[in-house]
Scaffold this motif. Structure first.
Motif, PDB file in Angstrom:
ATOM      1  N   SER A 108       0.851  -1.183   0.000  1.00 53.09           N
ATOM      2  CA  SER A 108       0.000   0.000   0.000  1.00 53.09           C
ATOM      3  C   SER A 108       0.894   1.242   0.000  1.00 53.09           C
ATOM      4  CB  SER A 108      -0.911   0.004   1.221  1.00 53.09           C
ATOM      5  OG  SER A 108      -0.131   0.022   2.385  1.00 53.09           O
ATOM      6  N   PRO A 109       0.499   2.252  -0.737  1.00 56.82           N
ATOM      7  CA  PRO A 109       1.326   3.451  -0.796  1.00 56.82           C
ATOM      8  C   PRO A 109       1.337   4.191   0.541  1.00 56.82           C
ATOM      9  CG  PRO A 109      -0.718   3.759  -2.000  1.00 56.82           C
ATOM     10  CD  PRO A 109      -0.678   2.334  -1.557  1.00 56.82           C
ATOM     11  N   THR A 110       2.426   4.851   0.823  1.00 56.94           N
ATOM     12  CA  THR A 110       2.530   5.639   2.047  1.00 56.94           C
ATOM     13  C   THR A 110       2.185   7.088   1.719  1.00 56.94           C
ATOM     14  OG1 THR A 110       4.876   6.016   1.637  1.00 56.94           O
ATOM     15  CG2 THR A 110       4.296   4.163   3.042  1.00 56.94           C
ATOM     16  N   ALA A 111       1.721   7.799   2.716  1.00 56.17           N
ATOM     17  CA  ALA A 111       1.322   9.196   2.520  1.00 56.17           C
ATOM     18  C   ALA A 111       2.549  10.072   2.289  1.00 56.17           C
ATOM     19  CB  ALA A 111       0.535   9.692   3.717  1.00 56.17           C
ATOM     20  N   ILE A 112       2.471  10.889   1.265  1.00 53.18           N
ATOM     21  CA  ILE A 112       3.536  11.840   0.947  1.00 53.18           C
ATOM     22  C   ILE A 112       3.053  13.214   1.389  1.00 53.18           C
ATOM     23  CG2 ILE A 112       4.823  12.927  -0.924  1.00 53.18           C
ATOM     24  CD1 ILE A 112       4.515  10.306  -2.471  1.00 53.18           C
ATOM     25  N   PRO A 113       3.847  13.945   2.180  1.00 54.49           N
ATOM     26  CA  PRO A 113       3.410  15.273   2.625  1.00 54.49           C
ATOM     27  C   PRO A 113       3.323  16.263   1.463  1.00 54.49           C
ATOM     28  CG  PRO A 113       5.552  14.708   3.576  1.00 54.49           C
ATOM     29  CD  PRO A 113       5.127  13.571   2.724  1.00 54.49           C
ATOM     30  N   TYR A 114       2.269  17.065   1.469  1.00 46.00           N
ATOM     31  CA  TYR A 114       2.078  18.065   0.420  1.00 46.00           C
ATOM     32  C   TYR A 114       3.023  19.232   0.626  1.00 46.00           C
ATOM     33  CZ  TYR A 114       0.032  21.722  -2.412  1.00 46.00           C
ATOM     34  OH  TYR A 114      -0.148  22.730  -3.311  1.00 46.00           O
ATOM     35  N   ASN A 115       3.615  19.684  -0.466  1.00 46.92           N
ATOM     36  CA  ASN A 115       4.435  20.892  -0.476  1.00 46.92           C
ATOM     37  C   ASN A 115       3.824  21.866  -1.466  1.00 46.92           C
ATOM     38  OD1 ASN A 115       6.480  20.011   1.330  1.00 46.92           O
ATOM     39  ND2 ASN A 115       7.323  18.755  -0.313  1.00 46.92           N
ATOM     40  N   TYR A 116       3.817  23.136  -1.117  1.00 42.30           N
ATOM     41  CA  TYR A 116       3.245  24.150  -1.985  1.00 42.30           C
ATOM     42  C   TYR A 116       3.915  24.101  -3.351  1.00 42.30           C
ATOM     43  CZ  TYR A 116       1.656  28.623  -3.744  1.00 42.30           C
ATOM     44  OH  TYR A 116       1.092  29.603  -4.518  1.00 42.30           O
ATOM     45  N   GLY A 117       3.110  24.072  -4.406  1.00 42.49           N
ATOM     46  CA  GLY A 117       3.630  24.069  -5.759  1.00 42.49           C
ATOM     47  C   GLY A 117       3.842  22.681  -6.347  1.00 42.49           C
ATOM     48  N   MET A 118       3.491  21.640  -5.595  1.00 44.30           N
ATOM     49  CA  MET A 118       3.648  20.275  -6.110  1.00 44.30           C
ATOM     50  C   MET A 118       2.740  20.068  -7.315  1.00 44.30           C
ATOM     51  SD  MET A 118       3.716  17.724  -2.795  1.00 44.30           S
ATOM     52  CE  MET A 118       3.684  16.224  -3.737  1.00 44.30           C
ATOM     53  N   TYR A 119       3.237  19.329  -8.307  1.00 41.91           N
ATOM     54  CA  TYR A 119       2.402  18.951  -9.440  1.00 41.91           C
ATOM     55  C   TYR A 119       1.604  17.721  -9.045  1.00 41.91           C
ATOM     56  CZ  TYR A 119       0.925  17.026 -13.875  1.00 41.91           C
ATOM     57  OH  TYR A 119       0.169  16.500 -14.884  1.00 41.91           O
ATOM     58  N   LEU A 120       0.291  17.811  -9.112  1.00 37.44           N
ATOM     59  CA  LEU A 120      -0.577  16.690  -8.762  1.00 37.44           C
ATOM     60  C   LEU A 120      -1.301  16.209 -10.015  1.00 37.44           C
ATOM     61  CD1 LEU A 120      -2.124  18.067  -5.461  1.00 37.44           C
ATOM     62  CD2 LEU A 120      -0.190  16.517  -5.728  1.00 37.44           C
ATOM     63  N   ASP A 121      -1.054  14.970 -10.386  1.00 36.33           N
ATOM     64  CA  ASP A 121      -1.706  14.355 -11.547  1.00 36.33           C
ATOM     65  C   ASP A 121      -2.891  13.549 -11.030  1.00 36.33           C
ATOM     66  OD1 ASP A 121      -2.389  13.177 -13.936  1.00 36.33           O
ATOM     67  OD2 ASP A 121      -0.712  11.777 -13.947  1.00 36.33           O
ATOM     68  N   ILE A 122      -4.003  14.226 -10.771  1.00 35.54           N
ATOM     69  CA  ILE A 122      -5.182  13.572 -10.199  1.00 35.54           C
ATOM     70  C   ILE A 122      -6.164  13.259 -11.315  1.00 35.54           C
ATOM     71  CG2 ILE A 122      -7.110  13.777  -8.601  1.00 35.54           C
ATOM     72  CD1 ILE A 122      -5.386  15.669  -6.931  1.00 35.54           C
ATOM     73  N   SER A 123      -6.389  11.970 -11.518  1.00 32.75           N
ATOM     74  CA  SER A 123      -7.349  11.532 -12.518  1.00 32.75           C
ATOM     75  C   SER A 123      -8.669  11.131 -11.874  1.00 32.75           C
ATOM     76  CB  SER A 123      -6.775  10.355 -13.301  1.00 32.75           C
ATOM     77  OG  SER A 123      -7.710   9.871 -14.219  1.00 32.75           O
ATOM     78  N   LYS A 124      -8.575  10.483 -10.698  1.00 31.84           N
ATOM     79  CA  LYS A 124      -9.786  10.037 -10.002  1.00 31.84           C
ATOM     80  C   LYS A 124      -9.566  10.153  -8.499  1.00 31.84           C
ATOM     81  CE  LYS A 124     -12.892   6.143  -9.377  1.00 31.84           C
ATOM     82  NZ  LYS A 124     -13.173   4.748  -9.676  1.00 31.84           N
ATOM     83  N   LEU A 125     -10.503  10.786  -7.825  1.00 29.97           N
ATOM     84  CA  LEU A 125     -10.459  10.907  -6.372  1.00 29.97           C
ATOM     85  C   LEU A 125     -11.025   9.630  -5.756  1.00 29.97           C
ATOM     86  CD1 LEU A 125      -9.888  12.778  -3.973  1.00 29.97           C
ATOM     87  CD2 LEU A 125     -12.239  13.552  -4.166  1.00 29.97           C
ATOM     88  N   VAL A 126     -10.273   9.011  -4.846  1.00 32.15           N
ATOM     89  CA  VAL A 126     -10.694   7.758  -4.223  1.00 32.15           C
ATOM     90  C   VAL A 126     -11.267   8.007  -2.833  1.00 32.15           C
ATOM     91  CG1 VAL A 126      -9.930   5.485  -3.442  1.00 32.15           C
ATOM     92  CG2 VAL A 126      -8.985   6.451  -5.533  1.00 32.15           C
ATOM     93  N   ASN A 127     -10.575   8.788  -2.004  1.00 25.85           N
ATOM     94  CA  ASN A 127     -11.013   8.993  -0.628  1.00 25.85           C
ATOM     95  C   ASN A 127     -10.422  10.280  -0.062  1.00 25.85           C
ATOM     96  OD1 ASN A 127     -12.177   8.376   1.901  1.00 25.85           O
ATOM     97  ND2 ASN A 127     -10.297   7.427   2.596  1.00 25.85           N
ATOM     98  N   ILE A 128     -11.201  10.948   0.784  1.00 23.40           N
ATOM     99  CA  ILE A 128     -10.709  12.077   1.567  1.00 23.40           C
ATOM    100  C   ILE A 128     -10.990  11.740   3.025  1.00 23.40           C
ATOM    101  CG2 ILE A 128     -10.949  14.520   2.103  1.00 23.40           C
ATOM    102  CD1 ILE A 128     -11.850  15.003  -0.728  1.00 23.40           C
ATOM    103  N   SER A 129      -9.951  11.777   3.857  1.00 28.98           N
ATOM    104  CA  SER A 129     -10.150  11.443   5.268  1.00 28.98           C
ATOM    105  C   SER A 129     -10.972  12.535   5.945  1.00 28.98           C
ATOM    106  CB  SER A 129      -8.801  11.271   5.977  1.00 28.98           C
ATOM    107  OG  SER A 129      -8.109  12.494   6.025  1.00 28.98           O
ATOM    108  N   PRO A 130     -11.759  12.162   6.958  1.00 32.55           N
ATOM    109  CA  PRO A 130     -12.551  13.167   7.668  1.00 32.55           C
ATOM    110  C   PRO A 130     -11.648  14.090   8.484  1.00 32.55           C
ATOM    111  CG  PRO A 130     -12.817  11.007   8.680  1.00 32.55           C
ATOM    112  CD  PRO A 130     -12.002  10.810   7.447  1.00 32.55           C
ATOM    113  N   ILE A 131     -12.115  15.315   8.676  1.00 36.38           N
ATOM    114  CA  ILE A 131     -11.357  16.294   9.455  1.00 36.38           C
ATOM    115  C   ILE A 131     -11.601  16.031  10.936  1.00 36.38           C
ATOM    116  CG2 ILE A 131     -11.077  18.756   9.934  1.00 36.38           C
ATOM    117  CD1 ILE A 131     -11.953  19.269   7.048  1.00 36.38           C
ATOM    118  N   ALA A 132     -10.526  16.035  11.715  1.00 34.63           N
ATOM    119  CA  ALA A 132     -10.602  15.717  13.138  1.00 34.63           C
ATOM    120  C   ALA A 132     -11.376  16.787  13.912  1.00 34.63           C
ATOM    121  CB  ALA A 132      -9.200  15.590  13.714  1.00 34.63           C
ATOM    122  N   GLU A 133     -11.999  16.372  15.008  1.00 33.22           N
ATOM    123  CA  GLU A 133     -12.762  17.281  15.881  1.00 33.22           C
ATOM    124  C   GLU A 133     -11.834  17.842  16.965  1.00 33.22           C
ATOM    125  OE1 GLU A 133     -15.919  18.304  15.616  1.00 33.22           O
ATOM    126  OE2 GLU A 133     -16.202  17.144  13.778  1.00 33.22           O
TER     127      GLU A 133
END
Length: 82
Positions: free
Chosen positions: A25-50
């Motif tokens: 399974s892929p590991t999470a890569i931290p987002y950096n401002y200006g990253m090129y994202l090749d998004i073809s299909k959105l699979v899941n967005i984790s819920p925001i913590a309370e």
């Protein structure tokens, strides 16, 4: 004849072992401002913590080649109230 039979058995065994390899399974890569994202299909967005403050969230997506990626990013929690 025995050599051909031996070769066939070895080839069949190796192909069966190749087909049963677990996929990592892929590991999470931290987002950096200006990253090129090749998004073809959105699979899941984790819920925001309370929580009241920044927390980590993840988005899982597939790129144009069909590979799955997980992107980690910071988001303000939903637990703050006035």
């Amino acid at each position: 004849m025995k050599q051909i039979l031996f070769f066939a058995v070895c080839l069949t065994t190796s192909l069966a072992a190749y087909g049963q390899q677990p996929t990592a399974s892929p590991t999470a890569i931290p987002y950096n401002y200006g990253m090129y994202l090749d998004i073809s299909k959105l699979v899941n967005i984790s819920p925001i913590a309370e929580v009241c403050g920044p927390s980590l969230a993840e988005i899982t997506y597939k790129d144009s080649e069909g590979k799955t990626h997980i992107l980690g990013y910071s988001v303000m929690g939903n637990g703050c109230s006035n």
